[in-house]
Design an enzyme around this catalytic site. Structure first.
Site, PDB file in Angstrom:
ATOM      1  N   HIS A  74      -2.836   9.842  -1.212  1.00  0.00           N
ATOM      2  CA  HIS A  74      -2.883   8.559  -1.919  1.00  0.00           C
ATOM      3  C   HIS A  74      -2.843   8.749  -3.429  1.00  0.00           C
ATOM      4  CE1 HIS A  74      -3.356   5.461   1.250  1.00  0.00           C
ATOM      5  NE2 HIS A  74      -3.541   6.559   1.963  1.00  0.00           N
ATOM      6  N   ASP A  99       2.024 -14.744  12.233  1.00  0.00           N
ATOM      7  CA  ASP A  99       0.951 -15.421  11.499  1.00  0.00           C
ATOM      8  C   ASP A  99      -0.017 -14.354  10.966  1.00  0.00           C
ATOM      9  OD1 ASP A  99      -1.383 -16.787  10.741  1.00  0.00           O
ATOM     10  OD2 ASP A  99      -0.953 -18.431  12.124  1.00  0.00           O
ATOM     11  N   GLU A 128       0.829  -1.207   0.000  1.00  0.00           N
ATOM     12  CA  GLU A 128       0.000   0.000   0.000  1.00  0.00           C
ATOM     13  C   GLU A 128       0.864   1.257   0.000  1.00  0.00           C
ATOM     14  OE1 GLU A 128      -2.848   0.615   3.213  1.00  0.00           O
ATOM     15  OE2 GLU A 128      -3.819   2.208   2.075  1.00  0.00           O
ATOM     16  N   LYS A 154      -8.255 -16.174  15.025  1.00  0.00           N
ATOM     17  CA  LYS A 154      -8.422 -15.832  13.602  1.00  0.00           C
ATOM     18  C   LYS A 154      -9.863 -15.535  13.195  1.00  0.00           C
ATOM     19  CE  LYS A 154      -4.200 -18.321  12.453  1.00  0.00           C
ATOM     20  NZ  LYS A 154      -3.512 -19.366  11.735  1.00  0.00           N
TER      21      LYS A 154
HETATM   22  C1  LIG Z   1       1.576  11.145   2.895  1.00  0.00           C
HETATM   23  C2  LIG Z   1       1.759  12.114   4.037  1.00  0.00           C
HETATM   24  C3  LIG Z   1       2.759  11.522   5.054  1.00  0.00           C
HETATM   25  C4  LIG Z   1       2.300  13.425   3.515  1.00  0.00           C
HETATM   26  O1  LIG Z   1       2.351  14.343   4.591  1.00  0.00           O
HETATM   27  P1  LIG Z   1       3.033  15.772   4.451  1.00  0.00           P
HETATM   28  O2  LIG Z   1       3.067  16.342   5.831  1.00  0.00           O
HETATM   29  O3  LIG Z   1       2.344  16.553   3.400  1.00  0.00           O
HETATM   30  O4  LIG Z   1       4.447  15.371   3.930  1.00  0.00           O
HETATM   31  P2  LIG Z   1       5.838  16.119   3.919  1.00  0.00           P
HETATM   32  O5  LIG Z   1       6.380  15.970   2.530  1.00  0.00           O
HETATM   33  O6  LIG Z   1       5.741  17.504   4.522  1.00  0.00           O
HETATM   34  O7  LIG Z   1       6.715  15.182   4.893  1.00  0.00           O
HETATM   35  C5  LIG Z   1       6.425  15.084   6.275  1.00  0.00           C
HETATM   36  C6  LIG Z   1       7.031  13.799   6.795  1.00  0.00           C
HETATM   37  O8  LIG Z   1       6.269  12.668   6.286  1.00  0.00           O
HETATM   38  C7  LIG Z   1       7.192  11.604   5.996  1.00  0.00           C
HETATM   39  N1  LIG Z   1       7.185  11.346   4.536  1.00  0.00           N
HETATM   40  C8  LIG Z   1       6.575  12.048   3.576  1.00  0.00           C
HETATM   41  N2  LIG Z   1       6.750  11.499   2.368  1.00  0.00           N
HETATM   42  C9  LIG Z   1       7.494  10.398   2.550  1.00  0.00           C
HETATM   43  C10 LIG Z   1       7.991   9.396   1.689  1.00  0.00           C
HETATM   44  N3  LIG Z   1       7.755   9.403   0.369  1.00  0.00           N
HETATM   45  N4  LIG Z   1       8.693   8.402   2.238  1.00  0.00           N
HETATM   46  C11 LIG Z   1       8.943   8.351   3.555  1.00  0.00           C
HETATM   47  N5  LIG Z   1       8.489   9.285   4.429  1.00  0.00           N
HETATM   48  C12 LIG Z   1       7.776  10.298   3.934  1.00  0.00           C
HETATM   49  C13 LIG Z   1       8.543  12.052   6.493  1.00  0.00           C
HETATM   50  O9  LIG Z   1       8.679  11.706   7.856  1.00  0.00           O
HETATM   51  C14 LIG Z   1       8.438  13.555   6.357  1.00  0.00           C
HETATM   52  O10 LIG Z   1       9.324  14.262   7.205  1.00  0.00           O
HETATM   53  P3  LIG Z   1      10.856  14.533   6.727  1.00  0.00           P
HETATM   54  O11 LIG Z   1      11.571  13.213   6.873  1.00  0.00           O
HETATM   55  O12 LIG Z   1      10.825  14.967   5.294  1.00  0.00           O
HETATM   56  O13 LIG Z   1      11.340  15.569   7.669  1.00  0.00           O
HETATM   57  C15 LIG Z   1       0.407  12.405   4.772  1.00  0.00           C
HETATM   58  O14 LIG Z   1      -0.484  13.067   3.904  1.00  0.00           O
HETATM   59  C16 LIG Z   1      -0.274  11.190   5.339  1.00  0.00           C
HETATM   60  O15 LIG Z   1       0.202  10.583   6.299  1.00  0.00           O
HETATM   61  N6  LIG Z   1      -1.439  10.833   4.814  1.00  0.00           N
HETATM   62  C17 LIG Z   1      -2.202   9.687   5.347  1.00  0.00           C
HETATM   63  C18 LIG Z   1      -1.892   8.463   4.569  1.00  0.00           C
HETATM   64  C19 LIG Z   1      -2.247   7.230   5.368  1.00  0.00           C
HETATM   65  O16 LIG Z   1      -2.204   7.178   6.592  1.00  0.00           O
HETATM   66  N7  LIG Z   1      -2.590   6.185   4.686  1.00  0.00           N
HETATM   67  C20 LIG Z   1      -2.818   4.955   5.379  1.00  0.00           C
HETATM   68  C21 LIG Z   1      -3.623   4.085   4.637  1.00  0.00           C
HETATM   69  S1  LIG Z   1      -5.318   4.575   4.610  1.00  0.00           S
HETATM   70  C22 LIG Z   1      -6.130   3.072   4.795  1.00  0.00           C
HETATM   71  O17 LIG Z   1      -5.611   2.046   4.370  1.00  0.00           O
HETATM   72  C23 LIG Z   1      -7.212   2.945   5.741  1.00  0.00           C
HETATM   73  C24 LIG Z   1      -8.488   3.784   5.705  1.00  0.00           C
HETATM   74  C25 LIG Z   1      -8.203   5.251   5.420  1.00  0.00           C
HETATM   75  O18 LIG Z   1      -9.414   3.284   4.758  1.00  0.00           O
HETATM   76  C26 LIG Z   1      -9.000   3.547   7.107  1.00  0.00           C
HETATM   77  C27 LIG Z   1     -10.107   4.481   7.532  1.00  0.00           C
HETATM   78  O19 LIG Z   1     -11.282   4.232   7.198  1.00  0.00           O
HETATM   79  O20 LIG Z   1      -9.771   5.442   8.231  1.00  0.00           O
HETATM   80  N1  LIG Z   2      -1.825 -25.526  16.205  1.00  0.00           N
HETATM   81  C1  LIG Z   2      -2.713 -24.608  15.942  1.00  0.00           C
HETATM   82  O1  LIG Z   2      -3.904 -24.763  16.201  1.00  0.00           O
HETATM   83  C2  LIG Z   2      -2.282 -23.323  15.339  1.00  0.00           C
HETATM   84  C3  LIG Z   2      -0.986 -23.134  14.921  1.00  0.00           C
HETATM   85  N2  LIG Z   2      -0.594 -21.930  14.398  1.00  0.00           N
HETATM   86  C4  LIG Z   2       0.793 -21.846  13.998  1.00  0.00           C
HETATM   87  O2  LIG Z   2       1.556 -22.054  15.188  1.00  0.00           O
HETATM   88  C5  LIG Z   2       2.850 -21.516  15.008  1.00  0.00           C
HETATM   89  C6  LIG Z   2       3.228 -20.777  16.252  1.00  0.00           C
HETATM   90  O3  LIG Z   2       3.117 -21.666  17.329  1.00  0.00           O
HETATM   91  P1  LIG Z   2       4.201 -21.577  18.478  1.00  0.00           P
HETATM   92  O4  LIG Z   2       3.765 -22.515  19.530  1.00  0.00           O
HETATM   93  O5  LIG Z   2       4.429 -20.153  18.856  1.00  0.00           O
HETATM   94  O6  LIG Z   2       5.551 -21.985  17.751  1.00  0.00           O
HETATM   95  P2  LIG Z   2       6.256 -23.384  17.493  1.00  0.00           P
HETATM   96  O7  LIG Z   2       5.285 -24.480  17.296  1.00  0.00           O
HETATM   97  O8  LIG Z   2       7.275 -23.123  16.443  1.00  0.00           O
HETATM   98  O9  LIG Z   2       6.957 -23.679  18.899  1.00  0.00           O
HETATM   99  C7  LIG Z   2       7.831 -22.820  19.491  1.00  0.00           C
HETATM  100  C8  LIG Z   2       8.620 -23.591  20.543  1.00  0.00           C
HETATM  101  O10 LIG Z   2       9.856 -22.922  20.759  1.00  0.00           O
HETATM  102  C9  LIG Z   2      10.372 -23.363  22.003  1.00  0.00           C
HETATM  103  N3  LIG Z   2      11.052 -22.214  22.634  1.00  0.00           N
HETATM  104  C10 LIG Z   2      12.398 -22.019  22.623  1.00  0.00           C
HETATM  105  N4  LIG Z   2      12.710 -20.870  23.254  1.00  0.00           N
HETATM  106  C11 LIG Z   2      11.554 -20.336  23.695  1.00  0.00           C
HETATM  107  C12 LIG Z   2      11.233 -19.143  24.396  1.00  0.00           C
HETATM  108  N5  LIG Z   2      12.168 -18.259  24.794  1.00  0.00           N
HETATM  109  N6  LIG Z   2       9.936 -18.871  24.659  1.00  0.00           N
HETATM  110  C13 LIG Z   2       8.971 -19.726  24.268  1.00  0.00           C
HETATM  111  N7  LIG Z   2       9.209 -20.880  23.613  1.00  0.00           N
HETATM  112  C14 LIG Z   2      10.501 -21.184  23.307  1.00  0.00           C
HETATM  113  C15 LIG Z   2       9.193 -23.887  22.830  1.00  0.00           C
HETATM  114  O11 LIG Z   2       9.415 -25.265  23.032  1.00  0.00           O
HETATM  115  P3  LIG Z   2       8.861 -26.012  24.349  1.00  0.00           P
HETATM  116  O12 LIG Z   2       7.367 -25.906  24.285  1.00  0.00           O
HETATM  117  O13 LIG Z   2       9.343 -27.393  24.167  1.00  0.00           O
HETATM  118  O14 LIG Z   2       9.403 -25.300  25.532  1.00  0.00           O
HETATM  119  C16 LIG Z   2       7.989 -23.609  21.906  1.00  0.00           C
HETATM  120  O15 LIG Z   2       6.984 -24.569  22.053  1.00  0.00           O
HETATM  121  C17 LIG Z   2       2.784 -20.604  13.801  1.00  0.00           C
HETATM  122  O16 LIG Z   2       3.437 -21.234  12.714  1.00  0.00           O
HETATM  123  C18 LIG Z   2       1.301 -20.509  13.537  1.00  0.00           C
HETATM  124  O17 LIG Z   2       1.048 -20.248  12.187  1.00  0.00           O
HETATM  125  C19 LIG Z   2      -1.457 -20.879  14.332  1.00  0.00           C
HETATM  126  C20 LIG Z   2      -2.745 -21.007  14.742  1.00  0.00           C
HETATM  127  C21 LIG Z   2      -3.276 -22.255  15.210  1.00  0.00           C
END
Ligand SMILES: CC(C)(COP(=O)([O-])OP(=O)([O-])OC[C@H]1O[C@@H](n2cnc3c(N)ncnc32)[C@H](O)[C@@H]1OP(=O)([O-])[O-])[C@@H](O)C(=O)NCCC(=O)NCCSC(=O)C[C@@](C)(O)CC(=O)[O-]
Ligand SMILES: NC(=O)C1=CN([C@@H]2O[C@H](COP(=O)(O)OP(=O)(O)OC[C@H]3O[C@@H](n4cnc5c(N)ncnc54)[C@H](OP(=O)(O)O)[C@@H]3O)[C@@H](O)[C@H]2O)C=CC1
Length: 408
Positions: A403, A308, A104, A233
């Site tokens: 956007h 995940d 995005e 999920k």
């Molecule tokens: C686009 C901006 C940031 C412009 O914002 P601006 O203030 O006009 O930009 P600017 O050129 O003055 O730059 C300000 C700062 O923005 C950053 N920036 C600016 N351009 C860049 C770039 N190319 N690459 C990396 N960073 C960038 C950067 O930090 C920059 O500071 P600087 O580093 O220059 O001092 C602003 O208008 C904005 O944030 N808009 C919102 C966009 C957004 O949040 N989109 C998210 C997705 S929307 C969606 O998926 C969900 C939705 C909307 O449907 C959910 C809902 O229902 O609400």
């Molecule tokens: N089975 C299901 O129903 C589902 C599975 N998943 C999947 O499960 C996976 C994640 O499961 P998850 O159990 O996290 O991972 P893993 O099955 O990969 O197991 C991780 C293992 O790492 C060991 N371990 C080593 N160091 C650590 C530590 N510091 N802290 C905790 N554990 C450690 C533990 O072994 P030990 O237990 O022997 O100590 C732990 O069980 C993902 O791939 C996900 O997509 C997602 C949703 C549902």
């Protein structure tokens, strides 16, 4: 098999065509990369497509053995960084770049702008306030009287259940078992401290052992190891209220001049957008998410760090607050059910491991659980930055123009 990889692959393709091998049996007859190549060639010719880019993945296929079946290559999602941003967390302290993978346009720019605003305000505070992965099997009993008896048994035997569950893991700890009764169905919601693992496999394996103990000692019969009250999920109020994975909150107080200079709007305008959009609008829509686009940051950081992806559903369970305070702007975001790990699952893959390295949280933490807490805090601060920037863009009426220029 010959020493010529092309001939090997051709031979494997022919064996599948002849019905001698199934697609998923290729790995038993070749190494993981050759098996993936054979499958890709079959799909290329059957679907009349070119999968050259899908096949150009940058890690040995065997590294993904535990992550995918029938592999043909990799879907490459562009990865960028926002920040660095200063985080004053319970488990992470200091500046971090936030790795994000997305398609995005404008998302990284937005979060980057939010990060720069958070930094100009001295950084964000973040804390994990609750932690626990849940699995809730459903049992059949004869009637309500038996349901009550099962609940009583569970209350009196948590120690036995803990012993059975914890025998399956060296890291996991059973912290609670909460019963729910619906007629002749009894759900037991097991909650575990899974340390640095997201814990869904760990909790499922441990719960199976506990469920077997229940069946041996009572009249209850296990119907399904997951009874949907977990809830994994799917959108569910229980996760928003009780939490699942990490419950994590981040906040920041931004001086007025920073809001005006960097976000082109005022604290009051942002607070009004937040109330009317994120609270009133979400309530009217019957939404579980009282935020603008927390899912965007959760999804992008999940992809970058091997989480995940399906659990973005729970990750978007978040409430954003904003108010004009002391002349500036106070903003917070609280994610009720962020399911993250730094060991296990997709975190073992090379690219995703590098994503975790950027945050300095790969592998097991010290103490165990600290790295997953730190990851949760980093994602929460990214979400805070994203909320701030989008709310400001809406307040200053810049959303569609942003956007138009960055996302098309
Ligand atoms: C686009 C901006 C940031 C412009 O914002 P601006 O203030 O006009 O930009 P600017 O050129 O003055 O730059 C300000 C700062 O923005 C950053 N920036 C600016 N351009 C860049 C770039 N190319 N690459 C990396 N960073 C960038 C950067 O930090 C920059 O500071 P600087 O580093 O220059 O001092 C602003 O208008 C904005 O944030 N808009 C919102 C966009 C957004 O949040 N989109 C998210 C997705 S929307 C969606 O998926 C969900 C939705 C909307 O449907 C959910 C809902 O229902 O609400
Ligand atoms: N089975 C299901 O129903 C589902 C599975 N998943 C999947 O499960 C996976 C994640 O499961 P998850 O159990 O996290 O991972 P893993 O099955 O990969 O197991 C991780 C293992 O790492 C060991 N371990 C080593 N160091 C650590 C530590 N510091 N802290 C905790 N554990 C450690 C533990 O072994 P030990 O237990 O022997 O100590 C732990 O069980 C993902 O791939 C996900 O997509 C997602 C949703 C549902």
């Amino acid at each position: 098999m010959t020493d010529d990889p092309d001939t090997d692959t051709d031979a494997l393709v022919e064996r599948v065509r002849d019905g001698d091998l199934r697609l998923h049996e290729l790995d038993d007859h070749a190494d993981a990369d050759a098996a993936a190549t054979a499958r890709r060639r079959l799909v290329e010719s059957d679907a009349d497509v070119d999968l050259e880019t899908v096949g150009a993945y940058g890690f040995p296929a065997e590294r993904a053995d535990a992550n995918i079946e029938n592999m043909i290559g990799a879907a490459q999602v562009p990865m960028g960084v926002a920040g660095p941003v200063t985080i004053h967390g319970g488990a992470v302290d200091g500046e971090r770049y936030l790795p994000m993978a997305t398609t995005e346009g404008a998302l990284l720019a937005s979060v980057n702008r939010g990060c720069s605003v958070v930094d100009a305000a001295g950084g964000a505070t973040a804390r994990v306030t609750k932690s626990g992965m849940t699995r809730a099997p459903v049992f059949r009993v004869a009637d309500v009287a038996e349901a009550e008896a099962l609940v009583e048994w569970v209350r009196g035997n948590e120690g036995r259940l803990r012993e059975a569950a914890e025998a399956t893991t060296s890291h996991g700890e059973l912290t609670a078992v909460t019963p729910y009764v619906v007629g002749d169905s009894v759900f037991l919601r097991f909650r575990y401290d899974t340390k640095d693992a997201m814990g869904m496999n760990m909790a499922t394996i441990a719960t199976r052992a506990a469920a077997e103990t229940v069946e041996r000692a009572t009249t209850a019969s296990l119907v399904a190891l997951s009874g949907n009250l977990c809830t994994d999920k799917k959108p569910a109020a229980i996760n928003a209220v009780e939490g699942r994975g990490r419950s994590v909150t981040a906040d920041v107080l931004i001086p007025r001049e920073v809001v005006e200079e960097r976000l082109h709007t005022t604290p009051e305008a942002i607070a009004e957008v937040n109330t009317r959009k994120n609270h009133v609008g979400s309530a009217k829509a019957g939404s579980l998410g009282f935020n603008a686009h927390v899912a965007n940051v959760v999804a992008a950081m999940f992809l970058a760090t091997g989480q995940d992806a399906a659990q973005v559903v729970e990750g978007s369970n978040a409430i954003t607050t904003a108010e004009s305070r002391d002349g500036g702007l106070y903003v917070s975001v609280s994610l009720a059910s962020l399911e993250v790990g730094t060991v296990g699952g997709g975190t073992k893959l090379p690219t995703q491991g590098e994503g975790l390295d950027v945050l300095g949280v790969a592998g097991g933490g010290d103490p165990p659980g600290a790295n997953a807490d730190a990851l949760a805090e980093c994602i929460a601060v990214g979400a805070l930055a994203g909320e701030l920037s989008l709310l400001a863009a809406l307040g200053s009426r810049h959303l569609s123009s942003a956007h138009e220029s960055l996302g098309r």
